[in-house]
Write an enzyme that holds these catalytic residues in place. Structure first.
Site, short mmCIF file in Angstrom:
data_model
loop_
_atom_site.label_atom_id
_atom_site.label_comp_id
_atom_site.label_asym_id
_atom_site.label_seq_id
_atom_site.Cartn_x
_atom_site.Cartn_y
_atom_site.Cartn_z
N THR A 153 12.43 9.64 23.41
CA THR A 153 13.88 9.47 23.51
C THR A 153 14.30 8.84 24.83
OG1 THR A 153 14.20 11.65 24.46
CG2 THR A 153 14.37 11.48 22.06
N LYS A 154 13.42 8.72 25.78
CA LYS A 154 13.77 8.23 27.12
C LYS A 154 14.97 9.03 27.67
CE LYS A 154 13.44 3.87 29.44
NZ LYS A 154 12.45 4.27 30.42
N ALA A 155 14.85 10.36 27.52
CA ALA A 155 15.90 11.27 28.00
C ALA A 155 15.86 11.34 29.52
CB ALA A 155 15.68 12.66 27.41
N TYR A 159 12.47 12.73 33.06
CA TYR A 159 11.86 12.03 34.20
C TYR A 159 11.55 12.97 35.37
CZ TYR A 159 11.59 7.86 31.62
OH TYR A 159 11.19 6.96 30.68
#
Ligand code: PMP
Length: 311
Positions: A153-155, A159
């Protein structure tokens, strides 16, 4: 010079945007983002966005999973980005950062509220890789498993996992980290996918090994298969297999195609960038600059001659 951003449906000056300190995206990381490049070509004086459509498709997919319902189609987001790039008028390679997020001030970290926003800003970015080839280490931090938080989801909150891994290996004197997942399989770097060359095959971890399905990864796979005639295989990789690879390299929007010359202080190949990686890197840059007819559909020209003349 003022920088322009896209926010609340329009292009405005960056200094006109303000966000509450109570915003959920800031307090709980309730957001997702993309990283896209528009490549500047000195020769043709042209700026071209790379695989814009695929990046916005991935963003909307992330938004769907996270219940961030932004009211735009892929096409509208592409158009807004082209307009933003034209307005900022950079004559250099640019990184495009769309962030979709929960903007509400409400205290609860719920995804069930309807204050969904998107902000797009730009950042001039030449080379991101700090070296021509990287000495890397396997980090002791595990890649977040998909059933804890889907990395595809590249939430924004995900990171933290990447930052901890990078911190560990940088403090230990390496250039970048490689994650294993909770099954002990090689997964990816903190912000890039990984490829291994062995027995004339190009091997990369499958999507089921907790990776982001990279758009550069997909491009590398296409180029290797179609242009170099190399067999491309998606399969799980173990840690010690990395040590006996002929070549290893990273792929990513920021990292582009960057060779790895050692892992955990074991030299890869002869310790210099390999042939397959170098060929893919050259092809990749040709494609991003619109020099490869077959992949012309991957690039969106931003400035055209007519507009240049009337500016
Ligand atoms: N993995 C992670 C965790 C990333 O953040 C990125 C950068 N977006 C990648 C892989 C590479 O993806 P892409 O090629 O789409 O930039």
């Amino acid at each position: 010079m003022s920088s322009y951003v896209f926010y609340e449906g329009e292009i405005k000056k960056e200094e006109e945007v303000s966000l509450s300190i109570r915003c959920k995206a800031f307090n709980y990381g309730l957001g997702c983002f993309e990283g896209i490049r528009a490549y500047w070509d000195d020769e043709s004086q042209e700026l071209r966005a790379f695989r814009l459509k695929e990046h916005y498709e991935r963003l909307l997919q992330s938004c769907k999973t996270l219940y961030i319902n932004i009211p735009y189609t892929v096409e509208e987001l592409c158009d807004a980005t082209v307009e933003l790039l034209r307005k900022n008028n950079h004559k250099t390679t640019v990184y495009i950062r769309p962030v979709a997020f929960k903007g509400s001030d409400d205290l609860s970290p719920t995804l069930l509220d309807d204050d969904n926003r998107i902000l797009i800003y730009l950042q001039p970015l030449g080379r991101f890789a700090t070296k021509d080839f990287y000495d890397v280490a396997v980090t002791s931090w595990k890649r977040i498993p998909d059933n804890a938080m889907p990395v595809r989801t590249k939430a924004t909150g995900g990171y933290i996992n990447s930052a901890l891994a990078s911190l560990e290996v940088l403090q230990n004197g390496y250039d970048e980290a490689i994650f294993l997942n909770d099954k002990g399989h090689v997964s990816e770097g903190p912000g890039e996918n990984i490829f291994m060359v062995k027995n004339n095959q190009l091997i990369t971890p499958p999507c089921s090994d907790d990776i982001l399905e990279g758009i550069t990864r997909n491009t590398v796979m296409e180029l290797a298969k179609n242009e170099l005639g190399i067999e491309v295989i998606e399969r799980s990789i173990t840690r010690s297999e990395l040590y006996s690879a002929t070549e290893l390299f990273f792929s990513g929007t920021a990292m582009e195609v960057t060779p790895i010359c050692s892992v955990d202080r074991r030299k890869i190949g002869d310790g210099s960038p390999g042939e397959v990686c170098s060929k893919i890197k050259d092809l990749f840059f040709d494609v991003t600059k619109g020099k490869h007819e077959k992949y012309a559909h991957y690039v969106t020209p931003i400035y055209n001659t007519v507009e240049e003349l009337s500016r």
